[in-house]
Design an enzyme around this catalytic site. Structure first.
Site, short mmCIF file in Angstrom:
data_model
loop_
_atom_site.label_atom_id
_atom_site.label_comp_id
_atom_site.label_asym_id
_atom_site.label_seq_id
_atom_site.Cartn_x
_atom_site.Cartn_y
_atom_site.Cartn_z
N SER A 9 -10.11 -20.10 -2.74
CA SER A 9 -11.06 -19.94 -3.84
C SER A 9 -10.73 -20.85 -5.01
O SER A 9 -10.12 -20.44 -5.99
CB SER A 9 -11.04 -18.48 -4.33
OG SER A 9 -11.14 -17.60 -3.25
N ASP B 122 3.85 -23.08 4.99
CA ASP B 122 4.42 -24.37 4.59
C ASP B 122 5.76 -24.26 3.86
O ASP B 122 6.49 -25.24 3.75
CB ASP B 122 3.43 -25.14 3.69
CG ASP B 122 2.22 -25.62 4.46
OD1 ASP B 122 2.21 -25.51 5.70
OD2 ASP B 122 1.28 -26.11 3.81
N VAL C 157 0.85 -1.21 0.00
CA VAL C 157 0.00 0.00 0.00
C VAL C 157 0.88 1.25 0.00
O VAL C 157 0.69 2.16 -0.82
CB VAL C 157 -0.94 0.01 1.24
CG1 VAL C 157 -1.62 1.37 1.41
CG2 VAL C 157 -1.99 -1.09 1.11
N GLU D 283 13.92 -36.92 17.91
CA GLU D 283 14.62 -38.18 17.71
C GLU D 283 14.29 -38.80 16.35
O GLU D 283 15.03 -39.63 15.83
CB GLU D 283 14.27 -39.16 18.83
CG GLU D 283 15.04 -38.95 20.13
CD GLU D 283 14.67 -37.69 20.90
OE1 GLU D 283 13.51 -37.23 20.76
OE2 GLU D 283 15.52 -37.16 21.65
N GLU E 246 1.86 -33.28 8.93
CA GLU E 246 0.47 -33.76 8.78
C GLU E 246 0.26 -34.53 7.47
O GLU E 246 -0.58 -35.41 7.40
CB GLU E 246 -0.53 -32.59 8.86
CG GLU E 246 -0.40 -31.59 7.74
CD GLU E 246 -1.51 -30.55 7.74
OE1 GLU E 246 -1.20 -29.41 7.45
OE2 GLU E 246 -2.66 -30.90 8.03
#
Ligand code: F6P
Length: 292
Positions: free
Chosen positions: A77, A96, A28, A156, A191
C-alpha cells in the site's frame, strides 16, 4: 497498566512471509489474555482504509502456526502516509531480512532453507550434465538470501546488490572454475544485483564467444521462496515478536518495531527501521570466495 487500550487491530502488509500466521496467532492470543478486543484487518492498509474488518477470538487462529501465507491476506500500500490517531507497533515480516532493528526477519529462515534445498537439487543436474547454473534468488535491495544460500549451498560465486562485481571479473571467475575444477558450477545471483539478475548475466555471457562451449542455464527460484510452512526458527521468532508487540502496545509504545537483537527483544523507532540500512556480513562474502 492497561487502562487505555480496549481494542487492537491486527494486519499483515507487504509481501507475505512464512511465519506471519504464527505472529498473528501470538498477537491475538496475547491480547485476548489481557482482555482486549481483537479485530483482524484484511488486505493490509487497503483493508484499514476500506473497513474490511473481522472479529477475532482464540479459535480464529487455531491451526495456523504451521501455515505459510497470511490468513489476514496482505497488500502493498504505497498510498498510506504517517498520519494516524492510533498507536502502531510493527513486527518485521519479510523474507529479504533487510530491516534494521532485528537480526532476523520473520520468513527469512524459511526462504533461506527453501533456496538451499533448491540449490542442492540444481547441483545434481549441474554435475550430471557439466553445466553452469545461474540461480536467481529473491532480494530486490539486499543480498542476505543470496549470500547465505550461496554459502550453505556451496556456490562457486555469489552476486549481491551490496557489492559491485565487474562483468569481466565474472567471466574470468567462471572460466577458471569451469576449467580448473569440475565442469559444473553454481552462481547464486540476488535479483537486485546490479547486472539486472540471472537472465541478463546469461545474455551477457552468451554474447561472448569464449562461452560458446559452456552449457549455461538459468533457474529463477522466485516466489517458491515466499511460500511454504515456516521453519521451527521462524515459528518461534514470529511467536515471540507477535506477543512482544502486544506487550509494547500495552506499555504505551508507539510507532516502533519489535525485533530480536542478540537473542533479546528490542524496540526500534520506525523512522530508524526505514531510515537505516542493515549491513550484510562482509566476512561471509570473503568466506564464499575462500570456500569455492
Ligand atoms: O518481500 C520482498 C520480496 O520478496 C522481494 O525480494 C521481491 O523483489 C518482492 O518481494 C516481490 O514482490 P511481489 O510478490 O509483490 O512481486
Amino acid at each position: 497498566m492497561n487502562d487505555e487500550i480496549r481494542c487492537i487491530g491486527i494486519l499483515t502488509s507487504g509481501g507475505d512471509a512464512p511465519g506471519m500466521n504464527a505472529c498473528v496467532r501470538a498477537a491475538v492470543r496475547t491480547a485476548l489474555a489481557q482482555d482486549l478486543r481483537v479485530v483482524g484487518i484484511r488486505r493490509g492498509y487497503e483493508g484499514l482504509i476500506e473497513g474490511d474488518f473481522v472479529e477475532m477470538d482464540g479459535r480464529s487462529v487455531s491451526n495456523i502456526v504451521q501455515a505459510g501465507g497470511t490468513i489476514l491476506k496482505s497488500a502493498r500500500s504505497p498510498g498510506m502516509n504517517d498520519e494516524h490517531d492510533t498507536r502502531i507497533v510493527g513486527c518485521p515480516g519479510t523474507i529479504d531480512n533487510d530491516l534494521f532493528g532485528t537480526d532476523d526477519t520473520i520468513g527469512y529462515d524459511t526462504a533461506l532453507n527453501t533456496a538451499i534445498d533448491n540449490i542442492d537439487r540444481i547441483r545434481d543436474t549441474a554435475d550430471a550434465h557439466d553445466r553452469l547454473f545461474l540461480v536467481e534468488v529473491m532480494g530486490r535491495d539486499a543480498g542476505f538470501i543470496a549470500l547465505n544460500s550461496g554459502i550453505g549451498g556451496g556456490a562457486e560465486l555469489v552476486l549481491i546488490p551490496e557489492t559491485i562485481t565487474q562483468m569481466s571479473d565474472i567471466k574470468d571467475r567462471i572460466h577458471s572454475l569451469m576449467s580448473a575444477q569440475s565442469r559444473s558450477s553454481i552462481v547464486v545471483v540476488a535479483e537486485g544485483d546490479e547486472h539486472g539478475g540471472a537472465t541478463h548475466i546469461k545474455e551477457a555471457l552468451q554474447a561472448d564467444d569464449s562461452f560458446d562451449n559452456i552449457d549455461l542455464r538459468v533457474c529463477i527460484l522466485g516466489h517458491t521462496q515466499r511460500g511454504g510452512s515456516p521453519t521451527a526458527r521462524d515459528r518461534v521468532l514470529a511467536s515471540r515478536l507477535g506477543s512482544a508487540a502486544i506487550d509494547a502496545l500495552i506499555e504505551g509504545h508507539d510507532t516502533v518495531m519489535v525485533g530480536v537483537v542478540n537473542k533479546d527483544i528490542k524496540l526500534t523507532p520506525m523512522r530508524n527501521v526505514f531510515g537505516r540500512k542493515k549491513n550484510i556480513n562482509y566476512e561471509l562474502l570473503k568466506l564464499t570466495q575462500l570456500l569455492s
